[in-house]
Motif scaffolding. Structure first.
Motif, PDB file in Angstrom:
ATOM      1  N   LYS A 173       0.861  -1.200   0.000  1.00  0.00           N
ATOM      2  CA  LYS A 173       0.000   0.000   0.000  1.00  0.00           C
ATOM      3  C   LYS A 173       0.894   1.247   0.000  1.00  0.00           C
ATOM      4  CE  LYS A 173      -3.438  -2.735   2.340  1.00  0.00           C
ATOM      5  NZ  LYS A 173      -4.703  -2.786   3.000  1.00  0.00           N
ATOM      6  N   HIS A 204      -8.354  -3.302  -6.197  1.00  0.00           N
ATOM      7  CA  HIS A 204      -8.315  -3.436  -4.737  1.00  0.00           C
ATOM      8  C   HIS A 204      -9.498  -2.653  -4.152  1.00  0.00           C
ATOM      9  CE1 HIS A 204      -7.023  -3.157  -0.583  1.00  0.00           C
ATOM     10  NE2 HIS A 204      -6.246  -4.198  -0.833  1.00  0.00           N
ATOM     11  N   GLU A 252     -10.894 -11.080  -1.632  1.00  0.00           N
ATOM     12  CA  GLU A 252     -10.600 -10.265  -0.452  1.00  0.00           C
ATOM     13  C   GLU A 252     -11.906  -9.712   0.134  1.00  0.00           C
ATOM     14  OE1 GLU A 252      -6.313  -8.882  -0.352  1.00  0.00           O
ATOM     15  OE2 GLU A 252      -7.440  -7.286  -1.301  1.00  0.00           O
ATOM     16  N   GLY A 268      -7.463  -5.528   6.770  1.00  0.00           N
ATOM     17  CA  GLY A 268      -6.907  -4.599   7.752  1.00  0.00           C
ATOM     18  C   GLY A 268      -7.683  -4.550   9.054  1.00  0.00           C
ATOM     19  N   SER A 279      -6.384 -10.007   6.333  1.00  0.00           N
ATOM     20  CA  SER A 279      -5.799 -10.328   7.645  1.00  0.00           C
ATOM     21  C   SER A 279      -5.129 -11.708   7.678  1.00  0.00           C
ATOM     22  CB  SER A 279      -6.839 -10.187   8.761  1.00  0.00           C
ATOM     23  OG  SER A 279      -7.315  -8.849   8.800  1.00  0.00           O
ATOM     24  N   GLY A 322      -1.555  -7.716   3.212  1.00  0.00           N
ATOM     25  CA  GLY A 322      -1.280  -6.306   3.473  1.00  0.00           C
ATOM     26  C   GLY A 322      -0.356  -6.155   4.671  1.00  0.00           C
ATOM     27  N   GLY A 323      -0.947  -5.956   5.848  1.00  0.00           N
ATOM     28  CA  GLY A 323      -0.185  -5.651   7.067  1.00  0.00           C
ATOM     29  C   GLY A 323       0.998  -6.576   7.316  1.00  0.00           C
TER      30      GLY A 323
END
Ligand code: PEP
Length: 257
Positions: free
Chosen positions: A15, A99, A171, A177, A217, A238-239
């Protein structure tokens, strides 16, 4: 996963995080922590500016570079846009399109996402096409209907040969997130359904060749269970892709049979 028919892919989505100067140290730490794998394609989708640094740092570590968005236009007076040719020239092999953050904050429509996927395919870049329902849609039992619509719209006008070069990422918006992961069964159910939609559009051979990822996640703890499902061929992360040790642990989770 089903390695007999399709690629296993673990793709990170940075991101709007990290800096160009942080790419090399990140890859050095990732390389230390990650297993050597020939069966899993590892990708990091970064802001476009970081792609050349990712290509340089990722070469020996076998990490491919990807973009996060592309213009639908080929070239010209489109200030701020980045074309598929530019991504290719910078060394990107993959690019995320559709996305949910771009759908929501940049009002991207399904037809725009379709045009972006086609722009990438025309240059030989693999589109990672994101689809996913909102919590409200899930609660109203509209998940499958909405996912079928998104998949068909994203693949409109893409032929059977090209579809095998696409990756679909399921997703669920409510899982991105938020720390709320879909259960492995929920994720498998939708990924299997997506493969069914592709089968109806393109036939069984194409359907079984398309890699379908789960994103939302995914982390070092839940990756193995999600990846043990037959229609989940990897993850869009992501994270956890911002931390070398966590991302490496997810890559390691693909080593299961
Ligand atoms: C994403 O943004 O594609 C994503 C899956 O994020 P996270 O892993 O942080 O939920």
């Amino acid at each position: 996963m089903n390695r007999k028919y399709r690629k296993t892919v673990i793709a990170g989505n940075w991101k709007m995080n990290q800096l160009c100067s942080g790419v090399k140290p990140f890859i050095e730490q990732l390389r230390e922590a990650m297993p050597r794998t020939k069966t899993c394609e590892v990708v990091l989708c970064t802001p476009a500016l970081m792609i050349p640094a990712m290509v340089r740092a990722g070469k020996d570590a076998r990490v491919a570079a990807g973009g996060q968005d592309v213009s639908k236009y080929e070239k010209g007076a489109y200030t701020g846009e980045i074309s598929a040719d530019m991504l290719l020239d910078a060394g990107a092999k993959y690019c995320i399109v559709g996305h949910s953050e771009r759908r929501e904050y940049h009002h991207e429509s399904d037809s725009l996402i379709n045009e972006k996927a086609k722009a990438l395919l025309a240059k030989g870049i693999t589109p990672i096409i994101c689809v996913g329902e909102s919590l409200e849609q899930r609660e109203k039992d509209l998940t499958m209907e909405y996912i079928a619509y998104q998949v068909c719209a994203a693949l409109s006008g893409i032929d059977g040969t090209q579809v095998r070069r696409c990756i679909i990422a399921y997703e669920p918006i409510w899982a991105i997130g938020t720390g709320k992961t879909a259960t492995a069964e929920q994720a498998q159910e939708v990924c299997e359904f997506i493969r069914g939609v592709i089968r109806k559009l393109y036939g069984a051979r194409s359907a079984r060749a398309v890699s379908i990822l789960y994103g939302g996640s995914m982390n070092a703890k839940n990756a193995a269970e999600l990846l043990s499902m037959p229609d989940i061929d990897g993850g869009l992360i992501g994270g956890a892709s911002l931390k070398p040790a966590d991302f490496a642990a997810i890559i390691a989770a693909t080593a299961q049979e």
